[in-house]
Motif scaffolding. Structure first.
Motif, PDB file in Angstrom:
ATOM      1  N   PHE A  68     -60.469 -18.520 -53.795  1.00 57.89           N
ATOM      2  CA  PHE A  68     -61.174 -17.253 -54.001  1.00 57.89           C
ATOM      3  C   PHE A  68     -60.382 -16.108 -53.365  1.00 57.89           C
ATOM      4  CE2 PHE A  68     -64.276 -14.018 -52.788  1.00 57.89           C
ATOM      5  CZ  PHE A  68     -64.907 -13.811 -54.006  1.00 57.89           C
ATOM      6  N   TYR A 108     -61.633  -6.608 -60.123  1.00 51.05           N
ATOM      7  CA  TYR A 108     -62.247  -7.457 -59.122  1.00 51.05           C
ATOM      8  C   TYR A 108     -63.001  -8.608 -59.760  1.00 51.05           C
ATOM      9  CZ  TYR A 108     -60.953  -3.616 -56.172  1.00 51.05           C
ATOM     10  OH  TYR A 108     -60.226  -2.654 -55.532  1.00 51.05           O
ATOM     11  N   GLY A 109     -62.594  -9.832 -59.417  1.00 51.34           N
ATOM     12  CA  GLY A 109     -63.290 -11.019 -59.904  1.00 51.34           C
ATOM     13  C   GLY A 109     -62.623 -11.681 -61.083  1.00 51.34           C
ATOM     14  N   LEU A 110     -61.719 -10.981 -61.755  1.00 51.60           N
ATOM     15  CA  LEU A 110     -61.114 -11.539 -62.974  1.00 51.60           C
ATOM     16  C   LEU A 110     -60.220 -12.740 -62.666  1.00 51.60           C
ATOM     17  CD1 LEU A 110     -60.664 -11.172 -66.034  1.00 51.60           C
ATOM     18  CD2 LEU A 110     -58.688  -9.821 -65.484  1.00 51.60           C
ATOM     19  N   PHE A 139     -58.812 -12.972 -55.291  1.00 48.28           N
ATOM     20  CA  PHE A 139     -59.301 -11.646 -54.911  1.00 48.28           C
ATOM     21  C   PHE A 139     -58.147 -10.747 -54.467  1.00 48.28           C
ATOM     22  CE2 PHE A 139     -61.416  -8.530 -52.184  1.00 48.28           C
ATOM     23  CZ  PHE A 139     -62.365  -8.073 -53.059  1.00 48.28           C
ATOM     24  N   ALA A 153     -60.220 -14.207 -59.570  1.00 47.18           N
ATOM     25  CA  ALA A 153     -60.903 -15.050 -58.587  1.00 47.18           C
ATOM     26  C   ALA A 153     -61.682 -16.166 -59.276  1.00 47.18           C
ATOM     27  CB  ALA A 153     -61.831 -14.196 -57.727  1.00 47.18           C
ATOM     28  N   ALA A 154     -62.313 -15.865 -60.404  1.00 44.49           N
ATOM     29  CA  ALA A 154     -63.148 -16.866 -61.077  1.00 44.49           C
ATOM     30  C   ALA A 154     -62.336 -18.081 -61.548  1.00 44.49           C
ATOM     31  CB  ALA A 154     -63.903 -16.219 -62.236  1.00 44.49           C
ATOM     32  N   VAL A 171     -61.167 -20.200 -58.460  1.00 40.90           N
ATOM     33  CA  VAL A 171     -62.215 -21.031 -57.854  1.00 40.90           C
ATOM     34  C   VAL A 171     -62.467 -22.252 -58.736  1.00 40.90           C
ATOM     35  CG1 VAL A 171     -64.670 -21.104 -57.272  1.00 40.90           C
ATOM     36  CG2 VAL A 171     -63.310 -19.149 -56.627  1.00 40.90           C
TER      37      VAL A 171
END
Lengths: 283, 177
Positions: B58, B71-73, B62, B75-76, B79
């Motif tokens: 993550f 933001y989050g693109l 991030f 990271a997902a 994970v």
């Protein structure tokens, strides 16, 4: 109750995975709507500082091209000087000036602020440009941004103290009102996320005569840009038989690959029309 | 170098290479987007706890998102592959005790074919999720599939080059359990 605790303990890894996935997806989908998030201001300053260091090196390799574009911009401005034009001699004829005071006050509407580009991308789905000039130096959200050759490159999306994030024209949500210079027909410029060398002009009615190479400029309808700034040149036309309007493919006028400087346009009269519009909508 | 220091250095290097080299090169073609940073997750030690792996993944995603402002693109998918990794390793490891004999996944510790399968599957999964999230608003199915195939091929090429250029010394550790 005990069973719940056992369940949580057994599936803790899975639940933790779901939690992290949830956090990232939430950030992804919430950012589009509310991009004034707490962490993004902090992240802006940190990544901006790092990008500035990197740009110091990278800038050196593009000095020649940057210089060329600035010389051209300068040439343009020199050609607009008053000294270039000869005025008719009016000293010998007598004219009675009936207008003692100039009753039309002139007020500045647009101000151009220069900014150094520190980071720029063209190959993402949503591209952003980061410049080293922020709220402390007079930048605010929703200002228009142009390249040194007067071509539109985007609009300011978010500012922190010393940096500003610009939503490039190469962004899925970018939306710019533009018109064909010859015919005056207005449409909307969007990007389909595929190639950085092509942007789309939509909503041009089929009655208009268009040929390849036509210039497309800003319409002046939005409060971000004055009218007449370059947007792109017509490349070809996608003829969609099911719709009554053309979708035109444009070659962008700005060179997105090597941007080193940008001018941010501040509009002093942006508030008034928008407030008026709000008043009308409330009725 | 201890495992901790090594991974911290790797984390920084992968992010810097991705942000300042791979994202900056002029795009070859709009379907071919080079990605290498997620190799960090594939190289994490066998013995690391699953929660730690996910937190690190993550953090990696991030960190990249902070640079690309999405933001989050990233990271997902990071994970997700961190969660999938232990299952795959359990399936693919050929002989008993590889986890205790070697520190981290590599062609030497797992064998070439299982290691390649491991890299291949996780790369495809990472790219699929990433491009799926990117293309939620627009983009056709054919474009999506082509982008996955071509970008995966490019990433695999980059990973192969990285493996050749930076040989990781894998000590055979007997009786160290």
């Amino acid at each position: 109750m005990r069973n719940i605790f056992i369940f949580i303990r057994v599936y803790f890894n899975f639940l933790f995975f779901l939690f992290l996935m949830g956090v990232s997806l939430y950030m992804l989908f919430a950012y589009n709507k509310y991009h004034q998030t707490v962490y993004s201001a902090v992240a802006n300053e940190a990544t901006g500082a790092l990008s500035t260091q990197y740009n110091k090196v990278q800038y050196y390799f593009q000095l020649k091209r940057t210089n060329d574009s600035l010389v051209k911009a300068n040439e343009n401005l020199y050609n607009k000087l008053k000294a270039d034009f000869e005025l008719p001699d009016s000293t010998s004829n007598k004219v009675v000036d009936s207008l003692k005071n100039d009753t039309i006050p002139s007020a500045r509407k647009y101000l151009y602020l220069s900014a150094k580009v520190v980071r720029n991308s063209v190959n993402q789905q949503n591209n952003y440009i980061i410049v080293h000039r922020g709220a402390l130096q007079g930048i605010a959200a929703d200002m228009g941004v142009i390249a040194p050759n007067n071509a539109v490159i985007g609009s300011v999306m978010e500012v922190s103290g010393n940096y500003a994030v610009i939503m490039s024209l190469l962004h899925e949500q970018s939306n710019l009102s533009a018109r064909l210079k010859n015919s005056g027909e207005t449409g909307t410029v969007v990007w389909d996320g595929i190639s950085s060398k092509i942007i789309l002009l939509k909503d041009i009615s089929k009655s208009v005569k268009i040929s390849a190479g036509d210039t497309v400029v800003t319409s002046g309808f939005s409060d971000k840009f004055p009218s007449g700034l370059l947007v792109g040149y017509v490349k070809d036309i996608i003829n969609d038989k099911s719709s009554s309007t053309y979708t035109i493919r444009l070659t962008p006028a700005a060179n997105f690959q090597n941007l080193q400087f940008a001018y941010i346009i501040k509009n002093f009269q942006a508030d008034e029309p928008s407030q008026l519009l709000k008043k009308v909508k409330n009725k | 170098m201890s495992s901790l220091v090594k991974n911290i250095v790797r984390f920084c290097l992968f992010i810097l290479v991705q942000v300042f080299v791979l994202d900056q090169v002029p795009p070859l073609h709009h379907l071919a987007v080079p990605y290498l940073y997620f190799l960090f997750i594939l190289w994490l030690p066998f013995k690391m706890g699953r929660r730690t792996q996910m937190i690190l993944a993550f953090a990696l995603g991030f960190a990249l998102d902070c640079f690309t402002k999405t933001y989050g693109l990233h990271a997902a998918p990071c994970v997700f592959i961190a969660y999938m990794r232990p299952f795959l390793i359990n399936l693919l490891i050929s002989q008993e005790g590889t986890e205790s004999n070697y520190q981290e996944p590599s062609a030497k510790s797992m064998g070439f074919t299982p290691y390649f399968t491991y890299i291949f599957i996780l790369t495809v999964v990472h790219h699929s999720i990433l491009f799926f999230l990117q293309l939620l608003q627009t983009g056709g199915f054919f474009y999506f599939i082509m982008k996955i195939i071509i970008s995966t091929a490019l990433s695999l090429g980059l990973i192969f080059l990285t493996e050749l250029l930076f040989t990781r010394k894998q000590r055979f550790r007997t009786n160290t359990v």
